[in-house]
Motif scaffolding. Sequence first.
Motif, PDB file in Angstrom:
ATOM      1  N   ARG A 120      33.024  32.782  40.859  1.00  0.00           N
ATOM      2  CA  ARG A 120      33.759  32.026  39.860  1.00  0.00           C
ATOM      3  C   ARG A 120      32.830  31.071  39.129  1.00  0.00           C
ATOM      4  O   ARG A 120      31.982  30.427  39.722  1.00  0.00           O
ATOM      5  CB  ARG A 120      34.867  31.233  40.525  1.00  0.00           C
ATOM      6  CG  ARG A 120      35.900  32.131  41.182  1.00  0.00           C
ATOM      7  CD  ARG A 120      36.989  31.337  41.781  1.00  0.00           C
ATOM      8  NE  ARG A 120      37.839  30.895  40.677  1.00  0.00           N
ATOM      9  CZ  ARG A 120      38.938  30.195  40.852  1.00  0.00           C
ATOM     10  NH1 ARG A 120      39.325  29.850  42.045  1.00  0.00           N
ATOM     11  NH2 ARG A 120      39.666  29.825  39.808  1.00  0.00           N
TER      12      ARG A 120
ATOM     13  N   ARG B 256      42.699  37.645  38.557  1.00  0.00           N
ATOM     14  CA  ARG B 256      41.632  37.735  39.554  1.00  0.00           C
ATOM     15  C   ARG B 256      42.175  38.330  40.855  1.00  0.00           C
ATOM     16  O   ARG B 256      41.547  39.188  41.473  1.00  0.00           O
ATOM     17  CB  ARG B 256      41.031  36.357  39.820  1.00  0.00           C
ATOM     18  CG  ARG B 256      39.809  36.376  40.703  1.00  0.00           C
ATOM     19  CD  ARG B 256      39.221  34.997  40.918  1.00  0.00           C
ATOM     20  NE  ARG B 256      38.834  34.347  39.667  1.00  0.00           N
ATOM     21  CZ  ARG B 256      39.506  33.351  39.078  1.00  0.00           C
ATOM     22  NH1 ARG B 256      40.578  32.868  39.629  1.00  0.00           N
ATOM     23  NH2 ARG B 256      39.093  32.826  37.947  1.00  0.00           N
ATOM     24  N   ASN B 257      43.371  37.883  41.270  1.00  0.00           N
ATOM     25  CA  ASN B 257      43.970  38.398  42.495  1.00  0.00           C
ATOM     26  C   ASN B 257      44.320  39.874  42.377  1.00  0.00           C
ATOM     27  O   ASN B 257      44.142  40.633  43.334  1.00  0.00           O
ATOM     28  CB  ASN B 257      45.218  37.591  42.859  1.00  0.00           C
ATOM     29  CG  ASN B 257      44.892  36.188  43.313  1.00  0.00           C
ATOM     30  OD1 ASN B 257      43.770  35.902  43.714  1.00  0.00           O
ATOM     31  ND2 ASN B 257      45.866  35.299  43.224  1.00  0.00           N
TER      32      ASN B 257
ATOM     33  N   SER C  20      42.688  34.479  34.714  1.00  0.00           N
ATOM     34  CA  SER C  20      43.658  33.640  35.406  1.00  0.00           C
ATOM     35  C   SER C  20      43.616  34.000  36.887  1.00  0.00           C
ATOM     36  O   SER C  20      43.079  35.036  37.276  1.00  0.00           O
ATOM     37  CB  SER C  20      45.056  33.861  34.830  1.00  0.00           C
ATOM     38  OG  SER C  20      45.500  35.163  35.114  1.00  0.00           O
ATOM     39  N   SER C  21      44.180  33.165  37.701  1.00  0.00           N
ATOM     40  CA  SER C  21      44.167  33.440  39.143  1.00  0.00           C
ATOM     41  C   SER C  21      44.979  34.695  39.454  1.00  0.00           C
ATOM     42  O   SER C  21      44.641  35.450  40.367  1.00  0.00           O
ATOM     43  CB  SER C  21      44.703  32.246  39.925  1.00  0.00           C
ATOM     44  OG  SER C  21      46.026  31.961  39.541  1.00  0.00           O
ATOM     45  N   GLU C  22      46.012  34.943  38.681  1.00  0.00           N
ATOM     46  CA  GLU C  22      46.828  36.154  38.861  1.00  0.00           C
ATOM     47  C   GLU C  22      46.015  37.412  38.546  1.00  0.00           C
ATOM     48  O   GLU C  22      46.045  38.399  39.298  1.00  0.00           O
ATOM     49  CB  GLU C  22      48.053  36.073  37.948  1.00  0.00           C
ATOM     50  CG  GLU C  22      48.993  37.232  38.052  1.00  0.00           C
ATOM     51  CD  GLU C  22      50.171  37.049  37.107  1.00  0.00           C
ATOM     52  OE1 GLU C  22      50.373  37.930  36.251  1.00  0.00           O
ATOM     53  OE2 GLU C  22      50.878  36.035  37.227  1.00  0.00           O
TER      54      GLU C  22
END
Length: 163
Positions: free
Chosen positions: A106, A140-141, A136-138
Amino acid sequence: MKLNNKKVKSLVKILNIILLTLLVGFALLYLNILSFTAIDELYVGILISPIAISMLFVGWQYYEFDTSGEGLTLNVKRVGIFSFLSSKDKRVDLPKYKLNSYEIKRGVLNDNLTLFINSKKESNVVKVKLQLSILSSEERNSITSELDKIIQQNQKQIKSKVA
């Protein structure tokens, strides 16, 4: 699963317009065409101009990630004002069974994705480094979960071949 970041294109256009107007404004202040009495324009120009110039050259990336079917496809294209100056467009298209592992680092604005791919060369593993902008974290996940699924399937296939 298909994933992309279309929002980057519109965001980069707006950001580049703001940065270019800042640079033009500071150039006008420096040439004494405009006067700015509240703060010394030299200090403002010294502080903000390098930041604005570096933001223009950061090289925002638009990516398309696709894991449907037998292959893994990842396209990374540069967008922005100076995107024509470098050939940083990358396309990774490989069978899923060649993916060995991955690593995501990151950053402040860009995330670095490194894929480790099995090859027939002497070193046996090839590194492919990609930059992905504004994840976004979504997102990336979802990318990490898809890559984890592929790696788990590859490990199961290797175990079944050995046994």
